[in-house]
Design an enzyme around this catalytic site. Structure first.
Site, short mmCIF file in Angstrom:
data_model
loop_
_atom_site.label_atom_id
_atom_site.label_comp_id
_atom_site.label_asym_id
_atom_site.label_seq_id
_atom_site.Cartn_x
_atom_site.Cartn_y
_atom_site.Cartn_z
N GLU A 1 0.85 -1.20 0.00
CA GLU A 1 0.00 0.00 0.00
C GLU A 1 0.87 1.24 0.00
O GLU A 1 2.04 1.18 0.39
CB GLU A 1 -0.87 0.02 1.28
CG GLU A 1 -1.84 -1.13 1.37
CD GLU A 1 -2.45 -1.26 2.76
OE1 GLU A 1 -2.10 -0.48 3.66
OE2 GLU A 1 -3.27 -2.18 2.94
N LYS B 1 2.20 4.58 1.54
CA LYS B 1 2.33 5.08 2.91
C LYS B 1 1.95 6.56 2.88
O LYS B 1 2.70 7.42 2.44
CB LYS B 1 3.76 4.90 3.41
CG LYS B 1 3.92 5.23 4.88
CD LYS B 1 5.30 4.79 5.36
CE LYS B 1 5.49 5.04 6.83
NZ LYS B 1 5.29 6.42 7.23
N ASP C 1 1.27 10.25 3.80
CA ASP C 1 1.97 11.18 4.70
C ASP C 1 0.94 12.07 5.38
O ASP C 1 0.64 13.18 4.92
CB ASP C 1 2.96 12.02 3.89
CG ASP C 1 3.90 12.78 4.81
OD1 ASP C 1 3.89 12.51 6.03
OD2 ASP C 1 4.63 13.65 4.31
N TYR D 1 -6.72 1.62 6.52
CA TYR D 1 -5.89 0.51 6.05
C TYR D 1 -5.77 -0.70 6.98
O TYR D 1 -5.14 -1.68 6.61
CB TYR D 1 -4.49 1.00 5.67
CG TYR D 1 -3.88 1.96 6.68
CD1 TYR D 1 -3.42 1.51 7.91
CD2 TYR D 1 -3.77 3.32 6.39
CE1 TYR D 1 -2.87 2.38 8.82
CE2 TYR D 1 -3.21 4.20 7.29
CZ TYR D 1 -2.76 3.73 8.52
OH TYR D 1 -2.23 4.59 9.43
N LYS E 1 10.78 3.57 2.89
CA LYS E 1 10.73 5.04 2.96
C LYS E 1 11.45 5.64 1.77
O LYS E 1 12.58 5.26 1.47
CB LYS E 1 11.41 5.52 4.24
CG LYS E 1 10.67 5.15 5.51
CD LYS E 1 9.63 6.15 5.89
CE LYS E 1 10.26 7.38 6.50
NZ LYS E 1 9.27 8.39 6.87
N CYS F 1 7.21 34.89 30.53
CA CYS F 1 8.00 35.38 29.40
C CYS F 1 9.49 35.22 29.72
O CYS F 1 9.95 35.68 30.76
CB CYS F 1 7.66 36.85 29.14
SG CYS F 1 8.77 37.60 27.93
N CYS G 1 11.00 39.09 29.96
CA CYS G 1 10.66 40.06 31.01
C CYS G 1 9.96 39.42 32.21
O CYS G 1 9.67 40.09 33.19
CB CYS G 1 9.80 41.18 30.44
SG CYS G 1 8.15 40.65 29.97
N CYS H 1 3.38 37.20 25.26
CA CYS H 1 3.78 38.01 26.41
C CYS H 1 2.95 39.29 26.29
O CYS H 1 3.04 39.99 25.29
CB CYS H 1 5.27 38.32 26.36
SG CYS H 1 5.72 39.65 27.49
N CYS I 1 8.11 44.89 27.02
CA CYS I 1 9.05 43.76 27.08
C CYS I 1 10.18 44.03 26.07
O CYS I 1 9.92 44.27 24.89
CB CYS I 1 8.30 42.48 26.72
SG CYS I 1 9.37 41.07 26.44
S1 IVH Z 1 0.00 0.06 8.69
C1 IVH Z 1 0.29 -2.09 12.70
N1 IVH Z 1 -0.51 1.20 6.38
O1 IVH Z 1 2.73 5.14 8.80
C2 IVH Z 1 0.02 -1.44 11.41
N2 IVH Z 1 0.44 2.54 8.11
O2 IVH Z 1 5.46 5.01 10.02
C3 IVH Z 1 0.82 -0.23 11.23
N3 IVH Z 1 0.76 4.87 7.49
O3 IVH Z 1 1.79 4.91 12.15
C4 IVH Z 1 0.34 0.75 10.25
N4 IVH Z 1 -0.03 4.73 5.44
O4 IVH Z 1 0.26 6.22 10.60
C5 IVH Z 1 -0.03 1.36 7.63
N5 IVH Z 1 -1.03 2.09 4.30
C6 IVH Z 1 -0.56 2.25 5.53
C7 IVH Z 1 -0.11 3.50 6.00
C8 IVH Z 1 0.39 3.59 7.30
C9 IVH Z 1 0.49 5.53 6.35
C10 IVH Z 1 1.38 5.48 8.69
C11 IVH Z 1 0.75 5.07 9.99
C12 IVH Z 1 1.88 4.53 10.82
C13 IVH Z 1 3.08 5.13 10.17
C14 IVH Z 1 4.31 4.30 10.42
#
Ligand code: IVH
Length: 701
Positions: free
Chosen positions: A110, A112, A114, A218, A327, A420, A423, A436, A441
């Protein structure tokens, strides 16, 4: 119809209208009819809260009640992911897992996303809580904000307990539009993720509802294990059936492409099928394509499909052993958060700054990075001693992106101290930010003066922050108006204040008196009066400061709100700001010293100035009165002349200083008018014909 029946009917009808509209883009009724029904339901619910449905469609609207995000304990472990940085590392994860299991395995891949990690808890099929990841055990309850996201189901068709993990995010398009509409630069978010993080924690859900948040789900964790589907694909399929938004870019890996395709089909899902051997190619391709998506992703996630295998593999304290995140490379570095210092800005606004272990990134060594405000620290759950990832936003501004590893000294999330740092005055909280409140200040005073003099404002380039600091400490400069009243010759002997510097400072201050009204107005540092709004005020009936003071006295906002893009809140804040006796005193003194506090003063000058319009000037050689030479170019442009860098047949004048050879020759050849410095000073009206050049210096400076 009784009240209960009316509420039930409105709830059911509005749900249908919302679903049709948000899921299929179909409007079953007109907007005004929809609003009428929705208002009616809100009204009835307010009068009879006990009859309100827990998944009422009015929850989407949000409310203006203040949220305080109580901490709640997760009932599932909310873990992070182990990381891989190459296709080979993912391939190794595949083979390692297959060898360990000794049987057939398959993997889902899948994107990931952001965004912000979220867990949606449903009880008896009703959304009861939406909780941030927090430290994985305890997170913040942000339910009312999450309920405003239309793709989050408020209830699901089966009356079961289920926890669903997803990522709240903002599309690139949504981010662009939202940021464009934000007129205050300081409030613009740096990227979609930041905007989403802020929106998730907005104190009023009605405000969160205005941010284009969305979600991809997910993972699903069934309360009753017996009901859990057998594999990840069937979980996704079930989530989809329940109405959750699943990312359509799903890929699936098995020993052969055919097997993979078959499993996708059996689960009723669309997706790309691959053989294990395709993995490196797959990673390469998806990495290359990431920029073309409508939302930001920071990697790919690979997960074992079979749930019984997931159970056998289990978890470490930090991540499941059955998944890995690839990553994408980004210029990020790891650093340790050594401490947090707190700065006070010119408006009194408090900004925490991360002091990090010196870290090389993108060709420079980074030691500090802004943390914006307490909210940003809370979002990151940042504590001193944590290991953090640092990036360079837009390749310049260093930012703390994430916590990579929590500190082992037991430090908890950092809190800005209540007083602050400059001050000692107790800080006040305004809309999620700390200030502040002490106008005198020292940091604020210095900040105000430096802002006033900065190149974007009054442009007194000889009065930078260091000079302000020195003059402040010496007691010579304690307010904006002091710039025009102080006797700077008294600064002689102070650090960096030689005779030459002092005369340049005096000259710079003198020149600044001619800045146009709108620039002076925006330089006063009044909240809500930036450059754009100052221009807007000036050209919409507030061409003089006296008019603003008049409206401020009367307290009548209508003249201000008549201006497009000035709302009631801004109008009130402007009125309030100009009531301050201190600001009024500043204005009074600036007026006495001939600064433009009326736009008619600008016009007179501009009219007299346009003597070079239609002319094309080139310059050569060096000058006594224009050093650097660009100052002469400025003078030409100010008077409507165009400047070019070489002499051509289109050039009308050559301003020739000392030296300068080839351009003069070319001008002579083409018959271009050659003007020397003395003549130029006369043309631009800085010198009377016939007076000596010393006189010219005197009138100029
Ligand atoms: S699975 C136990 N699937 O990435 C399952 N995470 O760096 C763990 N994230 O904390 C998560 N897309 O917030 C999963 N398709 C995806 C994701 C995903 C983004 C995030 C999620 C996780 C972080 C880990």
């Amino acid at each position: 119809m009784g009240i209960k029946e009316e509420i039930d009917k409105l709830t059911a009808d509005l749900k249908v209208y919302q679903d049709k509209y948000y899921k299929e883009g179909i409007s079953l009724i007109s907007d005004s009819e929809y609003d009428r029904l929705s208002d009616r339901l809100s009204e009835l619910e307010k009068a009879h809260p006990e009859l309100m449905h827990p998944d009422s469609p009015t929850k989407r609207i949000g409310s203006d009640l203040t949220n305080d995000f109580p901490e709640v304990r997760h009932t599932i472990p909310v873990l992070s992911l182990d990381k891989a940085y190459s296709g080979e590392a993912v391939s190794e994860f595949f083979s390692r897992s297959i060898a360990k299991e000794g049987g057939s395995l398959s993997f889902a891949a899948e994107e990931k996303i952001d965004g912000i990690s979220m867990v949606l808890y449903y009880e008896d099929g009703i959304l009861v809580r939406a909780v941030t990841r927090g430290n994985g055990i305890i997170g913040n309850d942000v339910t009312s904000n999450i309920m405003t996201i239309h793709s989050v189901p408020l209830s699901i068709p089966e009356k079961i307990d289920i926890a669903v993990r997803g990522e709240v995010y903002i599309s690139k398009e949504g981010f662009r539009k939202f940021n464009e509409a934000e007129t205050d630069d300081a409030k613009k978010a740096a990227n979609p993720r930041n905007l989403a993080a802020g929106a998730v924690r907005r104190q009023k859900s009605i405000e969160a509802s205005q941010v284009p948040l969305d979600i991809f789900c997910y993972e699903g964790f069934w309360g009753d294990k017996a009901q859990t589907p057998a594999d990840h694909l069937h979980i996704l399929s079930k989530l989809k059936e329940f109405g959750f938004r699943i990312n359509p870019h799903l890929a699936f890996f098995d020993s052969t492409k055919e097997l993979a395709a078959e499993k996708l089909k059996n689960a009723g899902l669309e997706g790309e099928a691959y053989a294990f051997s395709d993995i490196s190619e797959f990673v390469k391709e998806k990495t290359a394509e990431r920029g073309s998506l409508g939302y930001e992703i920071d990697g790919l996630v690979f997960k074992i499909n079979e749930l019984d295998v997931r159970d056998r593999f289990g978890y470490t304290e930090h991540h499941p052993r059955w998944a890995i995140a690839y990553k994408f490379e980004s210029p990020q570095a790891e650093a340790k958060l050594l401490g947090i210092t707190v700065q006070v800005g010119r408006t009194g606004r408090i900004t925490p700054v991360a002091e990090i272990s010196p870290t090389k990134l993108g060709g420079s060594t980074i030691r500090r990075a802004t943390l914006h405000n307490q909210e940003y620290i809370d979002e990151l759950e940042l504590a001193i001693g944590d290991t953090v990832s640092i990036s360079k936003r837009g390749d310049v501004i260093p930012a703390v992106e994430n916590v990579i590893e929590k500190n082992d000294e037991g430090n908890t999330t950092y809190r800005i101290p209540p007083a602050c740092p400059c001050c000692g005055t107790e800080l006040v909280q305004i809309g999620g930010l700390q200030y502040c409140p002490e106008y005198t200040c020292p940091d604020q005073v210095k900040g105000r003066i430096s802002f006033f003099a900065s190149s974007d404002q009054m442009d007194i380039d000889t009065l930078g922050p260091k000079t302000v600091e020195v003059l402040y400490e010496a007691g010579l400069l304690r307010s904006i108006e002091d710039i025009y009243t102080a006797d700077f010759t008294k600064a002689a002997g102070l650090p960096g204040m030689g005779e030459k510097s002092i005369s340049l400072l005096i000259k710079g201050v003198e020149e600044s008196r001619n800045r146009p009204y709108a620039v002076v107005l925006s330089s006063l540092g009044v909240a809500d009066i930036g450059k754009k709004s100052a221009e807007l005020l000036s050209s919409n009936g507030f061409g003089s400061i006296d008019r603003i003071l008049e409206v401020s006295d009367s307290g009548d906002t209508s003249a201000l709100t008549a201006i497009p893009s000035i709302g009631e809140v801004t109008a009130e804040s402007i009125i309030e700001a100009f009531r301050s006796p201190r600001l009024r005193r500043t204005i009074e003194v600036l007026k006495e010293h001939g600064l433009h506090l009326d736009s008619s003063m600008d016009e007179e000058e501009e009219k007299a100035d346009q003597v070079l319009s239609g002319q094309v000037w080139c310059i050569t050689g060096s000058f006594d009165n224009f050093n650097p030479r660009s100052l002469a170019l400025k003078e030409i442009e100010k008077r409507g002349g165009r400047t070019v860098s070489s002499v051509t047949s289109k050039t009308t004048h050559l301003l020739a200083g000392k030296g300068g050879g080839s351009k003069r020759a070319e001008a002579e050849r083409l018959g271009v008018t050659i003007v020397d410095e003395e003549e130029f000073l006369q043309i631009i009206g800085e010198k009377q014909a016939g007076s000596s050049s010393e006189d010219a210096q005197l009138t100029l400076f």
